[in-house]
Design an enzyme around this catalytic site. Structure first.
Site, PDB file in Angstrom:
ATOM      1  N   LYS A 104      -4.518  -3.056  -9.697  1.00  0.00           N
ATOM      2  CA  LYS A 104      -4.054  -4.372  -9.221  1.00  0.00           C
ATOM      3  C   LYS A 104      -2.705  -4.770  -9.809  1.00  0.00           C
ATOM      4  O   LYS A 104      -2.248  -4.214 -10.803  1.00  0.00           O
ATOM      5  CB  LYS A 104      -5.129  -5.435  -9.479  1.00  0.00           C
ATOM      6  CG  LYS A 104      -6.245  -5.321  -8.424  1.00  0.00           C
ATOM      7  CD  LYS A 104      -7.267  -6.419  -8.473  1.00  0.00           C
ATOM      8  CE  LYS A 104      -8.298  -6.176  -7.355  1.00  0.00           C
ATOM      9  NZ  LYS A 104      -9.431  -7.107  -7.418  1.00  0.00           N
TER      10      LYS A 104
ATOM     11  N   ARG B 148     -15.489  -1.636 -10.007  1.00  0.00           N
ATOM     12  CA  ARG B 148     -15.076  -1.178  -8.681  1.00  0.00           C
ATOM     13  C   ARG B 148     -13.716  -0.510  -8.842  1.00  0.00           C
ATOM     14  O   ARG B 148     -12.734  -1.173  -9.195  1.00  0.00           O
ATOM     15  CB  ARG B 148     -15.011  -2.400  -7.749  1.00  0.00           C
ATOM     16  CG  ARG B 148     -14.634  -2.092  -6.304  1.00  0.00           C
ATOM     17  CD  ARG B 148     -14.583  -3.399  -5.491  1.00  0.00           C
ATOM     18  NE  ARG B 148     -14.224  -3.146  -4.114  1.00  0.00           N
ATOM     19  CZ  ARG B 148     -12.975  -3.008  -3.677  1.00  0.00           C
ATOM     20  NH1 ARG B 148     -11.960  -3.114  -4.508  1.00  0.00           N
ATOM     21  NH2 ARG B 148     -12.737  -2.780  -2.401  1.00  0.00           N
TER      22      ARG B 148
HETATM   23  C1  PT1 Z   1     -12.828  -7.209  -6.217  1.00  0.00           C
HETATM   24  C2  PT1 Z   1     -12.274  -6.750  -4.975  1.00  0.00           C
HETATM   25  C3  PT1 Z   1     -13.184  -6.557  -3.898  1.00  0.00           C
HETATM   26  N1  PT1 Z   1     -10.934  -6.516  -4.788  1.00  0.00           N
HETATM   27  C4  PT1 Z   1     -14.984  -7.237  -5.250  1.00  0.00           C
HETATM   28  N2  PT1 Z   1     -14.521  -6.798  -4.061  1.00  0.00           N
HETATM   29  C5  PT1 Z   1     -10.491  -6.113  -3.593  1.00  0.00           C
HETATM   30  N3  PT1 Z   1     -16.307  -7.489  -5.416  1.00  0.00           N
HETATM   31  C6  PT1 Z   1     -11.387  -5.939  -2.521  1.00  0.00           C
HETATM   32  C7  PT1 Z   1      -3.482  -7.305  -6.580  1.00  0.00           C
HETATM   33  O1  PT1 Z   1      -3.305  -8.282  -7.328  1.00  0.00           O
HETATM   34  O2  PT1 Z   1     -12.069  -7.439  -7.268  1.00  0.00           O
HETATM   35  N4  PT1 Z   1     -14.149  -7.447  -6.319  1.00  0.00           N
HETATM   36  N5  PT1 Z   1     -12.701  -6.146  -2.689  1.00  0.00           N
HETATM   37  C8  PT1 Z   1      -9.013  -5.885  -3.397  1.00  0.00           C
HETATM   38  N6  PT1 Z   1      -8.264  -7.101  -3.521  1.00  0.00           N
HETATM   39  C9  PT1 Z   1      -7.062  -7.173  -4.216  1.00  0.00           C
HETATM   40  C10 PT1 Z   1      -6.716  -8.343  -4.894  1.00  0.00           C
HETATM   41  C11 PT1 Z   1      -6.220  -6.082  -4.290  1.00  0.00           C
HETATM   42  C12 PT1 Z   1      -5.549  -8.387  -5.664  1.00  0.00           C
HETATM   43  C13 PT1 Z   1      -5.051  -6.120  -5.010  1.00  0.00           C
HETATM   44  C14 PT1 Z   1      -4.722  -7.271  -5.740  1.00  0.00           C
HETATM   45  O3  PT1 Z   1      -2.736  -6.336  -6.546  1.00  0.00           O
END
Ligand code: PT1
Length: 280
Positions: free
Chosen positions: A222, A256
């Protein structure tokens, strides 16, 4: 809470569990478009299973900052062939990363045994669908919606507010008839949070344990890593593994991740040092 029953497939939480990410989207932040064809997605899931994943999380809608929504039919068309094929090919539980009740129903019918909802069952019909489907559900905290959630997020006390939100959603689920043993919680790293918020959340992660539900976290690749280290997504492996270990040390039960093999190795070392009997 020690072993979740994912539609007949066990997910053992007595040691840290690794959830492998399988994005079937053209626009996910680190692997968008890479596993769009069912064959490529299935091959990637088999590699993750081989590397020691405990559960595979399949998603057909990107929820990264700035992402656009897709229709239920589009999501079903993307994920269903993969859920069906994987359910036959591997014995692991399969998670469906969705907020839409239609997608939840179709995926569980095709073999998914876990619902991962970044909107914590707040969409119309989602609470009812997941109650009827009878599989474990992860309730995640998100402030706003993906398209705009990173526009100046504000909290007076991020850990307290995330905790209060998750407590409210746990209550809503239990009032709707979902048994507490089926619920997992997630603070939602990167979902409407600044770098400072994400760090405070990780530091305060233990405070979520008093809610009584297993904690899942997603920190893999992230942008908080990019912000601190100035590295592009494809060079965030070591930091991602470090964050996974820190989250587990702070009480997370499920991580995850994109890079299953390296995370499994790190967490096996953690589990050797901290066997079940030594955890609070
Ligand atoms: C998570 C999650 C998810 N993240 C769960 N499911 C994502 N339960 C998708 C960035 O800041 O943390 N928990 N499903 C992906 N979402 C992101 C959010 C991807 C922020 C990248 C960022 O780069």
């Amino acid at each position: 809470m020690t072993v979740l029953d994912c539609a007949g497939r066990p997910l053992d939480l007595r040691r840290p569990a690794v959830m492998g990410i399988l994005n079937i989207t053209p626009d996910s932040f680190s692997d968008g478009g890479v596993f769009l064809s069912p064959d490529k997605a299935i091959a990637q899931a088999l590699r993750m299973a081989e590397a020691g994943a405990d559960i595979i999380d399949i998603g057909g809608e990107s929820t990264r900052p700035g992402a656009r929504p897709v229709s239920a039919q589009e999501e079903i068309d993307r994920v269903l062939p993969v859920v069906e094929a994987l359910h036959k090919k591997i014995p692991l539980p399969i998670s469906i990363d969705t907020s839409k009740p239609e997608v939840m129903r179709a995926a569980v019918k095709a073999g998914a045994g876990f619902i991962n909802d970044v909107r914590a069952l707040r969409e119309a019909g989602a609470l009812e669908a997941s109650k009827q489907l009878g599989v474990p559900v992860c309730l995640m905290h998100m402030s706003g919606e993906p398209r705009t959630m990173q526009d100046a997020p504000r909290y007076a006390d991020v850990v307290g507010e995330v905790r209060d939100f998750l407590e409210e959603r746990l209550g809503a689920c239990m009032n709707a008839g979902i048994p507490a043993q089926r619920l997992v919680i997630d603070p939602g790293f990167g979902f409407g949070k600044t770098l400072e918020h994400n760090i405070e959340l990780l530091r305060g992660l233990k405070k979520l344990q008093s809610l009584g539900a297993p904690v899942l976290v997603g920190l893999s690749r992230k942008s908080m890593i990019g912000q601190l280290l100035g590295l592009p997504v494809e060079q965030r492996l070591y930091a991602s593994v470090a964050l996974a270990v820190m989250a587990v040390q702070q009480g997370a039960c499920i991580v995850r991740v994109h890079d299953v093999g390296p995370t499994v190795e790190a967490l096996r070392m953690w589990a050797a040092v901290y066997p079940e009997s030594m955890r609070e």
